[in-house]
Design a protein around this motif. Structure first.
Motif, PDB file in Angstrom:
ATOM      1  N   ALA A 166       8.526  10.236  -0.630  1.00  0.00           N
ATOM      2  CA  ALA A 166       9.989  10.176  -0.748  1.00  0.00           C
ATOM      3  C   ALA A 166      10.420   8.765  -0.376  1.00  0.00           C
ATOM      4  N   PRO A 167      10.537   7.879  -1.351  1.00  0.00           N
ATOM      5  CA  PRO A 167      10.882   6.483  -1.063  1.00  0.00           C
ATOM      6  C   PRO A 167      12.154   6.348  -0.231  1.00  0.00           C
ATOM      7  N   PRO A 168      12.168   5.365   0.681  1.00  0.00           N
ATOM      8  CA  PRO A 168      13.337   5.149   1.525  1.00  0.00           C
ATOM      9  C   PRO A 168      14.606   4.912   0.697  1.00  0.00           C
ATOM     10  N   ILE A 169      15.720   5.327   1.249  1.00  0.00           N
ATOM     11  CA  ILE A 169      17.031   5.086   0.647  1.00  0.00           C
ATOM     12  C   ILE A 169      17.844   4.277   1.646  1.00  0.00           C
ATOM     13  N   ASN A 170      18.374   3.154   1.191  1.00  0.00           N
ATOM     14  CA  ASN A 170      19.112   2.245   2.076  1.00  0.00           C
ATOM     15  C   ASN A 170      18.303   1.893   3.323  1.00  0.00           C
ATOM     16  N   GLY A 171      16.993   1.745   3.151  1.00  0.00           N
ATOM     17  CA  GLY A 171      16.112   1.350   4.236  1.00  0.00           C
ATOM     18  C   GLY A 171      15.663   2.467   5.143  1.00  0.00           C
ATOM     19  N   LEU A 172      16.148   3.686   4.932  1.00  0.00           N
ATOM     20  CA  LEU A 172      15.820   4.791   5.832  1.00  0.00           C
ATOM     21  C   LEU A 172      14.839   5.766   5.201  1.00  0.00           C
ATOM     22  N   GLN A 173      13.871   6.204   6.006  1.00  0.00           N
ATOM     23  CA  GLN A 173      12.863   7.131   5.496  1.00  0.00           C
ATOM     24  C   GLN A 173      13.500   8.453   5.116  1.00  0.00           C
ATOM     25  N   GLN A 174      12.896   9.102   4.130  1.00  0.00           N
ATOM     26  CA  GLN A 174      13.430  10.347   3.593  1.00  0.00           C
ATOM     27  C   GLN A 174      12.518  11.537   3.828  1.00  0.00           C
ATOM     28  N   CYS A 175      11.397  11.315   4.536  1.00  0.00           N
ATOM     29  CA  CYS A 175      10.496  12.429   4.825  1.00  0.00           C
ATOM     30  C   CYS A 175       9.775  12.174   6.132  1.00  0.00           C
ATOM     31  N   VAL A 176       9.148  13.238   6.628  1.00  0.00           N
ATOM     32  CA  VAL A 176       8.334  13.152   7.836  1.00  0.00           C
ATOM     33  C   VAL A 176       6.973  13.779   7.543  1.00  0.00           C
ATOM     34  N   THR A 177       5.989  13.387   8.308  1.00  0.00           N
ATOM     35  CA  THR A 177       4.639  13.913   8.157  1.00  0.00           C
ATOM     36  C   THR A 177       4.557  15.317   8.733  1.00  0.00           C
ATOM     37  N   VAL A 178       4.060  16.251   7.937  1.00  0.00           N
ATOM     38  CA  VAL A 178       3.808  17.612   8.411  1.00  0.00           C
ATOM     39  C   VAL A 178       2.368  17.685   8.930  1.00  0.00           C
ATOM     40  N   GLU A 179       1.440  17.153   8.149  1.00  0.00           N
ATOM     41  CA  GLU A 179       0.034  17.082   8.561  1.00  0.00           C
ATOM     42  C   GLU A 179      -0.663  16.044   7.708  1.00  0.00           C
ATOM     43  N   ASN A 180      -1.766  15.503   8.242  1.00  0.00           N
ATOM     44  CA  ASN A 180      -2.616  14.653   7.414  1.00  0.00           C
ATOM     45  C   ASN A 180      -4.053  14.713   7.904  1.00  0.00           C
ATOM     46  N   LYS A 181      -4.944  14.311   7.034  1.00  0.00           N
ATOM     47  CA  LYS A 181      -6.373  14.335   7.323  1.00  0.00           C
ATOM     48  C   LYS A 181      -6.979  13.036   6.846  1.00  0.00           C
ATOM     49  N   MET A 182      -7.803  12.432   7.693  1.00  0.00           N
ATOM     50  CA  MET A 182      -8.487  11.188   7.358  1.00  0.00           C
ATOM     51  C   MET A 182      -9.983  11.431   7.265  1.00  0.00           C
ATOM     52  N   ASN A 183     -10.593  10.844   6.262  1.00  0.00           N
ATOM     53  CA  ASN A 183     -12.053  10.775   6.170  1.00  0.00           C
ATOM     54  C   ASN A 183     -12.409   9.293   6.204  1.00  0.00           C
ATOM     55  N   TYR A 184     -13.057   8.875   7.281  1.00  0.00           N
ATOM     56  CA  TYR A 184     -13.494   7.488   7.421  1.00  0.00           C
ATOM     57  C   TYR A 184     -14.861   7.360   6.762  1.00  0.00           C
ATOM     58  N   LEU A 185     -14.980   6.442   5.822  1.00  0.00           N
ATOM     59  CA  LEU A 185     -16.196   6.321   5.023  1.00  0.00           C
ATOM     60  C   LEU A 185     -17.047   5.119   5.385  1.00  0.00           C
ATOM     61  N   SER A 186     -16.410   4.053   5.857  1.00  0.00           N
ATOM     62  CA  SER A 186     -17.150   2.861   6.263  1.00  0.00           C
ATOM     63  C   SER A 186     -16.289   2.067   7.238  1.00  0.00           C
ATOM     64  N   PRO A 187     -16.904   1.177   8.010  1.00  0.00           N
ATOM     65  CA  PRO A 187     -16.126   0.388   8.968  1.00  0.00           C
ATOM     66  C   PRO A 187     -15.076  -0.474   8.259  1.00  0.00           C
ATOM     67  N   ALA A 188     -13.920  -0.560   8.867  1.00  0.00           N
ATOM     68  CA  ALA A 188     -12.846  -1.401   8.332  1.00  0.00           C
ATOM     69  C   ALA A 188     -13.044  -2.807   8.878  1.00  0.00           C
ATOM     70  N   LYS A 189     -13.595  -3.667   8.039  1.00  0.00           N
ATOM     71  CA  LYS A 189     -13.860  -5.057   8.427  1.00  0.00           C
ATOM     72  C   LYS A 189     -13.268  -5.973   7.383  1.00  0.00           C
ATOM     73  N   GLY A 190     -12.919  -7.179   7.798  1.00  0.00           N
ATOM     74  CA  GLY A 190     -12.372  -8.153   6.874  1.00  0.00           C
ATOM     75  C   GLY A 190     -11.068  -8.704   7.392  1.00  0.00           C
ATOM     76  N   SER A 191     -10.336  -9.361   6.530  1.00  0.00           N
ATOM     77  CA  SER A 191      -9.081  -9.986   6.960  1.00  0.00           C
ATOM     78  C   SER A 191      -7.846  -9.198   6.538  1.00  0.00           C
ATOM     79  N   VAL A 192      -8.004  -8.268   5.577  1.00  0.00           N
ATOM     80  CA  VAL A 192      -6.864  -7.491   5.082  1.00  0.00           C
ATOM     81  C   VAL A 192      -7.336  -6.081   4.752  1.00  0.00           C
TER      82      VAL A 192
END
Length: 136
Positions: free
Chosen positions: A67-93
């Motif tokens: 839900a893209p922000p409107i007038n700079g304000l968020q339009q949704c909240v997180t109910v739940e999420n799940k992460m699967n980490y696959l490899s180390p986060a390395k680098g500059s970006v």
């Protein structure tokens, strides 16, 4: 996804600013963003980004894509999420890109991928987001 550039003042979120999240694109199908890695975003293993940074970046692109922000304000909240980490986060970006999986009346199911500046897939995430109604 169209690559509509997002102006800094289009999204008002102090946490995103604190982390240094930069938005690269946003439309009704998803969101793209990046974060430049700096020493305070690392964990105690040399050269590795803290998993919480990766998770936050994925959550931000999924929430904005849901839900893209409107007038700079968020339009949704997180109910739940799940992460699967696959490899180390390395680098500059780190880059993250989300897409809508299913859009309902109130709930939106999202998916995101986080990659390094070398194109390595670091993590995949799924999440459920709820639209919020402004109180009168």
């Amino acid at each position: 996804m169209t690559n509509k550039m997002i102006e800094k003042n289009e999204i008002v979120n102090r946490f995103n600013d604190y982390l240094g999240i930069e938005f690269l694109g946003l439309d009704e199908f998803g969101c793209k963003a990046m974060i430049r890695i700096r020493p305070e975003l690392m964990n105690s293993i040399e050269g590795m980004v803290h998993g919480g940074v990766t998770s936050a970046l994925a959550d931000v692109v999924m929430g904005h894509g849901a839900a893209p922000p409107i007038n700079g304000l968020q339009q949704c909240v997180t109910v739940e999420n799940k992460m699967n980490y696959l490899s180390p986060a390395k680098g500059s970006v780190l880059f993250a890109e989300s897409k809508v999986i299913k859009r309902g009346g109130t709930l939106i199911i999202m998916e995101a991928q986080v990659t390094t500046d070398h194109g390595e897939l670091v993590a995949i995430a799924t999440g459920t987001y709820a639209r919020v109604k402004k109180s009168d």
